[in-house]
Write a protein that holds these residues in place. Sequence first.
Motif, PDB file in Angstrom:
ATOM      1  N   ALA A 110      -5.281  31.844  33.073  1.00 27.85           N
ATOM      2  CA  ALA A 110      -4.588  30.779  32.337  1.00 27.85           C
ATOM      3  C   ALA A 110      -4.451  29.547  33.206  1.00 27.85           C
ATOM      4  CB  ALA A 110      -3.210  31.259  31.887  1.00 27.85           C
ATOM      5  N   VAL A 111      -4.264  28.400  32.546  1.00 32.59           N
ATOM      6  CA  VAL A 111      -4.011  27.150  33.262  1.00 32.59           C
ATOM      7  C   VAL A 111      -2.741  26.518  32.695  1.00 32.59           C
ATOM      8  CG1 VAL A 111      -6.402  26.681  33.892  1.00 32.59           C
ATOM      9  CG2 VAL A 111      -5.561  25.917  31.677  1.00 32.59           C
ATOM     10  N   CYS A 112      -1.940  25.969  33.598  1.00 33.59           N
ATOM     11  CA  CYS A 112      -0.726  25.277  33.197  1.00 33.59           C
ATOM     12  C   CYS A 112      -0.210  24.507  34.411  1.00 33.59           C
ATOM     13  CB  CYS A 112       0.336  26.264  32.713  1.00 33.59           C
ATOM     14  SG  CYS A 112       1.788  25.471  31.956  1.00 33.59           S
ATOM     15  N   ALA A 113       0.067  23.226  34.234  1.00 36.21           N
ATOM     16  CA  ALA A 113       0.564  22.415  35.351  1.00 36.21           C
ATOM     17  C   ALA A 113       1.930  22.897  35.815  1.00 36.21           C
ATOM     18  CB  ALA A 113       0.623  20.941  34.948  1.00 36.21           C
ATOM     19  N   ASP A 114       2.758  23.357  34.888  1.00 34.85           N
ATOM     20  CA  ASP A 114       4.076  23.906  35.206  1.00 34.85           C
ATOM     21  C   ASP A 114       3.930  25.410  35.387  1.00 34.85           C
ATOM     22  OD1 ASP A 114       6.683  24.960  35.155  1.00 34.85           O
ATOM     23  OD2 ASP A 114       7.420  23.318  33.903  1.00 34.85           O
ATOM     24  N   ARG A 115       3.931  25.869  36.652  1.00 37.02           N
ATOM     25  CA  ARG A 115       3.651  27.272  36.911  1.00 37.02           C
ATOM     26  C   ARG A 115       4.754  28.189  36.377  1.00 37.02           C
ATOM     27  NH1 ARG A 115       0.517  24.114  39.503  1.00 37.02           N
ATOM     28  NH2 ARG A 115      -1.124  24.902  40.862  1.00 37.02           N
ATOM     29  N   VAL A 116       6.009  27.732  36.385  1.00 41.97           N
ATOM     30  CA  VAL A 116       7.096  28.553  35.865  1.00 41.97           C
ATOM     31  C   VAL A 116       6.894  28.810  34.379  1.00 41.97           C
ATOM     32  CG1 VAL A 116       9.586  28.706  35.485  1.00 41.97           C
ATOM     33  CG2 VAL A 116       8.715  27.720  37.619  1.00 41.97           C
ATOM     34  N   GLN A 117       6.624  27.756  33.625  1.00 42.49           N
ATOM     35  CA  GLN A 117       6.374  27.917  32.198  1.00 42.49           C
ATOM     36  C   GLN A 117       5.106  28.713  31.945  1.00 42.49           C
ATOM     37  OE1 GLN A 117       8.393  27.140  29.650  1.00 42.49           O
ATOM     38  NE2 GLN A 117       9.866  26.587  31.265  1.00 42.49           N
ATOM     39  N   GLY A 118       4.110  28.510  32.808  1.00 40.73           N
ATOM     40  CA  GLY A 118       2.865  29.250  32.658  1.00 40.73           C
ATOM     41  C   GLY A 118       3.078  30.748  32.801  1.00 40.73           C
ATOM     42  N   ILE A 119       3.905  31.143  33.777  1.00 38.75           N
ATOM     43  CA  ILE A 119       4.194  32.568  33.970  1.00 38.75           C
ATOM     44  C   ILE A 119       4.973  33.121  32.779  1.00 38.75           C
ATOM     45  CG2 ILE A 119       5.491  34.211  35.378  1.00 38.75           C
ATOM     46  CD1 ILE A 119       4.755  32.493  37.809  1.00 38.75           C
ATOM     47  N   LYS A 120       5.908  32.358  32.259  1.00 39.86           N
ATOM     48  CA  LYS A 120       6.668  32.810  31.088  1.00 39.86           C
ATOM     49  C   LYS A 120       5.743  33.041  29.899  1.00 39.86           C
ATOM     50  CE  LYS A 120      11.107  30.747  32.380  1.00 39.86           C
ATOM     51  NZ  LYS A 120      12.137  29.731  32.049  1.00 39.86           N
ATOM     52  N   HIS A 121       4.771  32.147  29.707  1.00 38.94           N
ATOM     53  CA  HIS A 121       3.789  32.333  28.631  1.00 38.94           C
ATOM     54  C   HIS A 121       2.987  33.619  28.852  1.00 38.94           C
ATOM     55  CE1 HIS A 121       4.195  28.746  26.162  1.00 38.94           C
ATOM     56  NE2 HIS A 121       4.233  27.993  27.254  1.00 38.94           N
ATOM     57  N   LEU A 122       2.569  33.838  30.082  1.00 35.96           N
ATOM     58  CA  LEU A 122       1.784  35.044  30.391  1.00 35.96           C
ATOM     59  C   LEU A 122       2.594  36.305  30.147  1.00 35.96           C
ATOM     60  CD1 LEU A 122      -0.085  33.962  33.655  1.00 35.96           C
ATOM     61  CD2 LEU A 122      -1.146  34.582  31.474  1.00 35.96           C
ATOM     62  N   GLN A 123       3.863  36.287  30.534  1.00 40.15           N
ATOM     63  CA  GLN A 123       4.714  37.463  30.315  1.00 40.15           C
ATOM     64  C   GLN A 123       4.917  37.735  28.829  1.00 40.15           C
ATOM     65  OE1 GLN A 123       7.952  36.086  33.115  1.00 40.15           O
ATOM     66  NE2 GLN A 123       7.905  38.244  33.721  1.00 40.15           N
ATOM     67  N   HIS A 124       4.956  36.678  28.041  1.00 39.02           N
ATOM     68  CA  HIS A 124       5.094  36.849  26.591  1.00 39.02           C
ATOM     69  C   HIS A 124       3.824  37.453  25.998  1.00 39.02           C
ATOM     70  CE1 HIS A 124       6.403  36.068  22.485  1.00 39.02           C
ATOM     71  NE2 HIS A 124       5.227  35.487  22.260  1.00 39.02           N
ATOM     72  N   ILE A 125       2.670  37.002  26.498  1.00 32.62           N
ATOM     73  CA  ILE A 125       1.392  37.483  25.987  1.00 32.62           C
ATOM     74  C   ILE A 125       1.077  38.888  26.512  1.00 32.62           C
ATOM     75  CG2 ILE A 125      -1.102  37.055  25.978  1.00 32.62           C
ATOM     76  CD1 ILE A 125      -0.417  34.050  26.296  1.00 32.62           C
ATOM     77  N   ILE A 126       1.482  39.154  27.781  1.00 36.80           N
ATOM     78  CA  ILE A 126       1.161  40.426  28.441  1.00 36.80           C
ATOM     79  C   ILE A 126       2.476  41.072  28.882  1.00 36.80           C
ATOM     80  CG2 ILE A 126      -0.268  41.513  30.224  1.00 36.80           C
ATOM     81  CD1 ILE A 126      -1.632  38.684  30.473  1.00 36.80           C
ATOM     82  N   PRO A 127       3.136  41.819  28.032  1.00 40.13           N
ATOM     83  CA  PRO A 127       4.461  42.389  28.365  1.00 40.13           C
ATOM     84  C   PRO A 127       4.447  43.301  29.582  1.00 40.13           C
ATOM     85  CG  PRO A 127       4.012  42.547  26.001  1.00 40.13           C
ATOM     86  CD  PRO A 127       2.735  42.128  26.650  1.00 40.13           C
TER      87      PRO A 127
END
Length: 340
Positions: A110-127
Amino acid sequence: MKFFLAPLSWLYAFAVWVRNVLYDDRVLPSHKVDVPTIAIGNLAVGGTGKTPMTEYLIRLLSPNYKVAVLSRGYGRKSSGFRLANEHDTAKTIGDEPMLIHTHFPDIPVAVCADRVQGIKHLQHIIPDLQCVILDDAYQHRKLRAGFYILLTSYDNLYVNDHMLPCGTLRDLPAESARANAVVVTKCPKTMQPIDRRIVSNSLRLASYQHLYYSSIGYDKLNISATPLLVAGIANPAPLLEHLQQQFPNTELLAFTDHRNFTRKDIQTILRKAENYAYVVTTEKDYMRMQQTPLIEALGDKLRVLPIQTDLGIDQPAFDRQILLYVSESNRTTLNNTTSF
């Protein structure tokens, strides 16, 4: 010239120092996430081998852990959070994430300039996510990663460098103290124990930090004549030196790092290529070439040279440290979850 640039370096260094102090003193917020995170980065601009190290960690961790990669996606034409899929290109997610996605299609990238938000998105997609590898995140102070790997090139250690624009440092050498592991990259294959001691004495790491040495591992290139090297990377010198060991007259046609090849660039490459039987390029450049007529125009002349991180005799100790961090962090996370 450096004399005139020195005041700019001092101003830049002061601005970087203030920013770090604000994060250190918690004036600016810094967040820790509840999933193990490994941040790979450097203090200088480009050219230390972050992407090969990211791929090394994927190979190490993915057989036993649910791993994802998060990058800023430098140079991409998209914005916000984006999870790589089969329709993506270097333009939509950046050349380095695209390269990782191509090599590891089953690993979420994944790519995201905001790494904190990027990790939250990943955790939502991959529990059941168990580790996030962060490519080029050493300066992203908004996130407090669980483990930091600092890379520095053997031929330009951060202790011998200067702040921009006099040198290539984008962060202060003192910030090396945040690293759990420091890897000296692009070391010569023939490195002797005395060379390792000289580097170790120069870096003067703290007792809690581990020092490792790595070199570049090149795949075998099946060519029989002098090639033209086309490279849009931060430091093509080691690759050029590698090719010149076999073909001393190898010529380098260099472009800026992450450059999206223009029509003029394409014409220059094709004109130069007329004088050579082969054109060699990096995998990262190849990701960007796919959006141009270059690959079809060069045809059988084009050769892509993959590289890997080779930790040599340091590999067992490095692997143990990484695996221990991920294992203990997941155990702690599990205990904290089940205690509620």
